[in-house]
Design a protein around this motif. Sequence first.
Motif, PDB file in Angstrom:
ATOM      1  N   PHE A   2      15.933  32.850  20.474  1.00  0.00           N
ATOM      2  CA  PHE A   2      14.893  31.838  20.696  1.00  0.00           C
ATOM      3  C   PHE A   2      14.504  31.229  19.343  1.00  0.00           C
ATOM      4  CE2 PHE A   2      10.369  30.789  20.745  1.00  0.00           C
ATOM      5  CZ  PHE A   2      10.298  29.968  21.853  1.00  0.00           C
ATOM      6  N   THR A   3      14.426  29.911  19.273  1.00  0.00           N
ATOM      7  CA  THR A   3      14.016  29.265  18.014  1.00  0.00           C
ATOM      8  C   THR A   3      12.835  28.326  18.274  1.00  0.00           C
ATOM      9  OG1 THR A   3      15.345  27.276  18.254  1.00  0.00           O
ATOM     10  CG2 THR A   3      16.449  29.204  17.280  1.00  0.00           C
ATOM     11  N   GLY A   4      12.380  27.742  17.208  1.00  0.00           N
ATOM     12  CA  GLY A   4      11.334  26.723  17.356  1.00  0.00           C
ATOM     13  C   GLY A   4      11.943  25.325  17.262  1.00  0.00           C
ATOM     14  N   GLY A   5      13.206  25.214  17.672  1.00  0.00           N
ATOM     15  CA  GLY A   5      13.903  23.922  17.575  1.00  0.00           C
ATOM     16  C   GLY A   5      13.551  22.988  18.725  1.00  0.00           C
ATOM     17  N   ARG A   6      13.920  21.721  18.554  1.00  0.00           N
ATOM     18  CA  ARG A   6      13.675  20.687  19.594  1.00  0.00           C
ATOM     19  C   ARG A   6      14.877  20.629  20.535  1.00  0.00           C
ATOM     20  NH1 ARG A   6       8.269  19.043  18.935  1.00  0.00           N
ATOM     21  NH2 ARG A   6       7.838  19.332  16.732  1.00  0.00           N
ATOM     22  N   GLU A  14      16.164  14.693  17.881  1.00  0.00           N
ATOM     23  CA  GLU A  14      14.702  14.876  17.915  1.00  0.00           C
ATOM     24  C   GLU A  14      14.229  15.762  16.781  1.00  0.00           C
ATOM     25  OE1 GLU A  14      12.225  15.993  21.480  1.00  0.00           O
ATOM     26  OE2 GLU A  14      14.098  15.423  22.464  1.00  0.00           O
ATOM     27  N   GLN A  15      15.044  16.800  16.525  1.00  0.00           N
ATOM     28  CA  GLN A  15      14.620  17.742  15.482  1.00  0.00           C
ATOM     29  C   GLN A  15      14.636  17.079  14.106  1.00  0.00           C
ATOM     30  OE1 GLN A  15      15.977  21.659  16.062  1.00  0.00           O
ATOM     31  NE2 GLN A  15      15.208  22.402  14.102  1.00  0.00           N
ATOM     32  N   ARG A  16      15.641  16.262  13.858  1.00  0.00           N
ATOM     33  CA  ARG A  16      15.701  15.538  12.573  1.00  0.00           C
ATOM     34  C   ARG A  16      14.472  14.638  12.440  1.00  0.00           C
ATOM     35  NH1 ARG A  16      19.444  17.831   9.532  1.00  0.00           N
ATOM     36  NH2 ARG A  16      21.526  17.919  10.387  1.00  0.00           N
ATOM     37  N   GLY A  69      11.118  21.128  13.183  1.00  0.00           N
ATOM     38  CA  GLY A  69      11.038  22.278  14.083  1.00  0.00           C
ATOM     39  C   GLY A  69       9.717  23.017  13.930  1.00  0.00           C
ATOM     40  N   LYS A  70       9.630  24.160  14.624  1.00  0.00           N
ATOM     41  CA  LYS A  70       8.402  24.970  14.580  1.00  0.00           C
ATOM     42  C   LYS A  70       8.743  26.383  14.085  1.00  0.00           C
ATOM     43  CE  LYS A  70       6.461  22.633  18.592  1.00  0.00           C
ATOM     44  NZ  LYS A  70       6.175  22.811  20.016  1.00  0.00           N
ATOM     45  N   PRO A  71       8.826  26.559  12.784  1.00  0.00           N
ATOM     46  CA  PRO A  71       9.210  27.886  12.264  1.00  0.00           C
ATOM     47  C   PRO A  71       8.202  28.963  12.630  1.00  0.00           C
ATOM     48  CG  PRO A  71       8.464  26.432  10.491  1.00  0.00           C
ATOM     49  CD  PRO A  71       8.584  25.580  11.719  1.00  0.00           C
ATOM     50  N   GLU A  72       6.958  28.565  12.873  1.00  0.00           N
ATOM     51  CA  GLU A  72       5.929  29.584  13.166  1.00  0.00           C
ATOM     52  C   GLU A  72       6.167  30.301  14.502  1.00  0.00           C
ATOM     53  OE1 GLU A  72       4.679  25.514  14.247  1.00  0.00           O
ATOM     54  OE2 GLU A  72       5.280  26.377  12.360  1.00  0.00           O
ATOM     55  N   VAL A  98      14.391  33.301  14.553  1.00  0.00           N
ATOM     56  CA  VAL A  98      15.336  33.315  13.422  1.00  0.00           C
ATOM     57  C   VAL A  98      14.549  33.254  12.108  1.00  0.00           C
ATOM     58  CG1 VAL A  98      17.293  32.153  12.333  1.00  0.00           C
ATOM     59  CG2 VAL A  98      17.144  32.274  14.829  1.00  0.00           C
ATOM     60  N   PHE A  99      13.516  32.412  12.085  1.00  0.00           N
ATOM     61  CA  PHE A  99      12.695  32.353  10.874  1.00  0.00           C
ATOM     62  C   PHE A  99      12.008  33.698  10.626  1.00  0.00           C
ATOM     63  CE2 PHE A  99       8.934  31.498   8.345  1.00  0.00           C
ATOM     64  CZ  PHE A  99       9.506  30.820   7.279  1.00  0.00           C
ATOM     65  N   GLU A 100      11.584  34.335  11.701  1.00  0.00           N
ATOM     66  CA  GLU A 100      10.933  35.647  11.570  1.00  0.00           C
ATOM     67  C   GLU A 100      11.903  36.685  10.990  1.00  0.00           C
ATOM     68  OE1 GLU A 100       7.725  35.442  12.124  1.00  0.00           O
ATOM     69  OE2 GLU A 100       7.323  37.537  11.678  1.00  0.00           O
ATOM     70  N   GLU A 123      14.777  18.455   7.862  1.00  0.00           N
ATOM     71  CA  GLU A 123      15.912  18.405   6.930  1.00  0.00           C
ATOM     72  C   GLU A 123      17.031  19.356   7.360  1.00  0.00           C
ATOM     73  OE1 GLU A 123      16.562  19.794   2.394  1.00  0.00           O
ATOM     74  OE2 GLU A 123      14.559  19.061   2.890  1.00  0.00           O
ATOM     75  N   ILE A 124      16.632  20.499   7.966  1.00  0.00           N
ATOM     76  CA  ILE A 124      17.648  21.412   8.505  1.00  0.00           C
ATOM     77  C   ILE A 124      17.446  21.542  10.025  1.00  0.00           C
ATOM     78  CG2 ILE A 124      18.054  22.817   6.449  1.00  0.00           C
ATOM     79  CD1 ILE A 124      16.087  24.902   7.641  1.00  0.00           C
ATOM     80  N   ILE A 125      18.499  21.910  10.705  1.00  0.00           N
ATOM     81  CA  ILE A 125      18.374  22.155  12.149  1.00  0.00           C
ATOM     82  C   ILE A 125      18.795  23.611  12.441  1.00  0.00           C
ATOM     83  CG2 ILE A 125      18.562  19.758  12.921  1.00  0.00           C
ATOM     84  CD1 ILE A 125      21.514  20.272  13.493  1.00  0.00           C
ATOM     85  N   CYS A 126      18.600  24.016  13.689  1.00  0.00           N
ATOM     86  CA  CYS A 126      18.724  25.445  13.998  1.00  0.00           C
ATOM     87  C   CYS A 126      20.121  26.014  13.729  1.00  0.00           C
ATOM     88  CB  CYS A 126      18.311  25.696  15.437  1.00  0.00           C
ATOM     89  SG  CYS A 126      16.593  25.231  15.713  1.00  0.00           S
ATOM     90  N   GLY A 127      21.147  25.187  13.921  1.00  0.00           N
ATOM     91  CA  GLY A 127      22.507  25.670  13.651  1.00  0.00           C
ATOM     92  C   GLY A 127      22.646  26.111  12.196  1.00  0.00           C
ATOM     93  N   ASP A 128      21.999  25.374  11.281  1.00  0.00           N
ATOM     94  CA  ASP A 128      22.078  25.739   9.853  1.00  0.00           C
ATOM     95  C   ASP A 128      21.477  27.141   9.647  1.00  0.00           C
ATOM     96  OD1 ASP A 128      22.992  23.139   9.311  1.00  0.00           O
ATOM     97  OD2 ASP A 128      20.939  22.382   9.126  1.00  0.00           O
ATOM     98  N   CYS A 129      20.320  27.339  10.259  1.00  0.00           N
ATOM     99  CA  CYS A 129      19.645  28.633  10.081  1.00  0.00           C
ATOM    100  C   CYS A 129      20.434  29.765  10.721  1.00  0.00           C
ATOM    101  CB  CYS A 129      18.256  28.610  10.731  1.00  0.00           C
ATOM    102  SG  CYS A 129      17.069  27.683   9.781  1.00  0.00           S
ATOM    103  N   LYS A 130      20.992  29.496  11.904  1.00  0.00           N
ATOM    104  CA  LYS A 130      21.710  30.572  12.605  1.00  0.00           C
ATOM    105  C   LYS A 130      22.965  30.970  11.841  1.00  0.00           C
ATOM    106  CE  LYS A 130      19.886  29.769  17.196  1.00  0.00           C
ATOM    107  NZ  LYS A 130      20.108  29.319  18.567  1.00  0.00           N
TER     108      LYS A 130
HETATM  109 FE1  SF4 Z   1      13.913  28.106  13.294  1.00  0.00          FE
HETATM  110 FE2  SF4 Z   1      15.571  27.156  11.476  1.00  0.00          FE
HETATM  111 FE3  SF4 Z   1      15.376  26.025  13.885  1.00  0.00          FE
HETATM  112 FE4  SF4 Z   1      13.418  25.796  12.131  1.00  0.00          FE
HETATM  113  S1  SF4 Z   1      15.460  24.984  11.915  1.00  0.00           S
HETATM  114  S2  SF4 Z   1      13.201  26.258  14.295  1.00  0.00           S
HETATM  115  S3  SF4 Z   1      13.478  27.785  11.117  1.00  0.00           S
HETATM  116  S4  SF4 Z   1      16.107  28.090  13.441  1.00  0.00           S
END
Ligand code: SF4
Length: 367
Positions: free
Chosen positions: A279-283, A288-290, A294-297, A301-303, A327-334
């Motif tokens: 589960f992420t805080g992505g759109r 949309e996310q760009r 997103g919502k890291p809180e 993945v951010f946790e 600037e980044i999207i969830c695929g980058d973080c994953k």
């Molecule tokens: Fe989480 Fe990264 Fe997606 Fe932001 S961009 S919601 S930190 S996975």
Amino acid sequence: MEPEFLIDPWGAVLVEDYRKIIECFGLKPFTDELLRMMPEPNRLMRRKVVFCHRDLEVILNAIRGGRPFYALTGIVPSAEKIHFGNKMVVENMAYFQRYASRVYMLVADIEAATVRGISLREARRRAMEFHIPAYIALGLNPEKVTFYFQSENKSVMRLAHILSAKVTLSEFRAIYGEVTPGKMVAALLDVGDILYPQLEEPMPGVIPVGIDQDPHIRLARDLARRFRKEYGFIPPASVYHKYTPSLDGRLKMSKSRPGSYIEIPEPPESVEKKIWDAFTGGRPTAEEQRELGGKPEICVVFELFKQHLIEDDGELDRIYDACKSGEIICGDCKTMASELMKRFMEEFEERLEEAREIAKTLEFAVE
Ligand code: SF4
């Protein structure tokens, strides 16, 4: 304030509101002021993953004044592997170990037998082959630790018996809810473990735990006060860390949902799959996310970055800002989280092999 609910150290609790827990159980929040008193706080403390405590000031004053205190942790070898909650306990133990005059690690094999139905022999095997080496691999320095098995430590057993004289069944029920005789024995032994280091010499002690273990701490502190005259006990201090959230966004990883948690160790392919399903805080769309960020809180993945994978505070802040700005999207973080987790697992396995050799040479206290 009367607790509105119970915390069960033997069950799976969902903590919905950490502030409510602090209020209900008379805990103290882990404040900035406290943090400033700590020499070189670790990542979990700096980021308030350690969120509350009991009497930590007593330990910090001991550190500042160069006075003796002890740190203690225990393992219940009821599972073949450990989880990221155990990793947090070890990290906090490693922190206090730097300053403590005495450090204890016990194997709660009687508790594993009475509450989980694991034989003493099997508990010993698991502890020797995996749990103790795993704790060493994660950062506990075995050179400064007294190790023991509950079933072999007669002082702890004697103390548990004596402590039983000043606790009633209704108190057990008030702290633990419905208890079986086995759970009562286990709870008294846990309290015996917590106070055992003070039999030699009363001194402050600190027990780093997950919030689900607070019932044992409360009972230990109550009994320390009741036996102060006889033994001079000082109520032990404690620090509590938050749970690593479940990968599906719920509040705690659960054994009944295997995809919801990562074990230590776990093969990289399975870890990677779980992270990609997390589960992420992505759109809903990358576009949309760009645009909105997103919502890291609320992002699991951010946790994972915050609690376990990224040591550098500046780097964590940069990821937070890059997520918020799109600037980044969830695929980058994953991708990054999978890579970091893979490295962690590889390093853990390597250190585990060395730690297994060390574990064979340990001496266990039998009294
Ligand atoms: Fe989480 Fe990264 Fe997606 Fe932001 S961009 S919601 S930190 S996975």
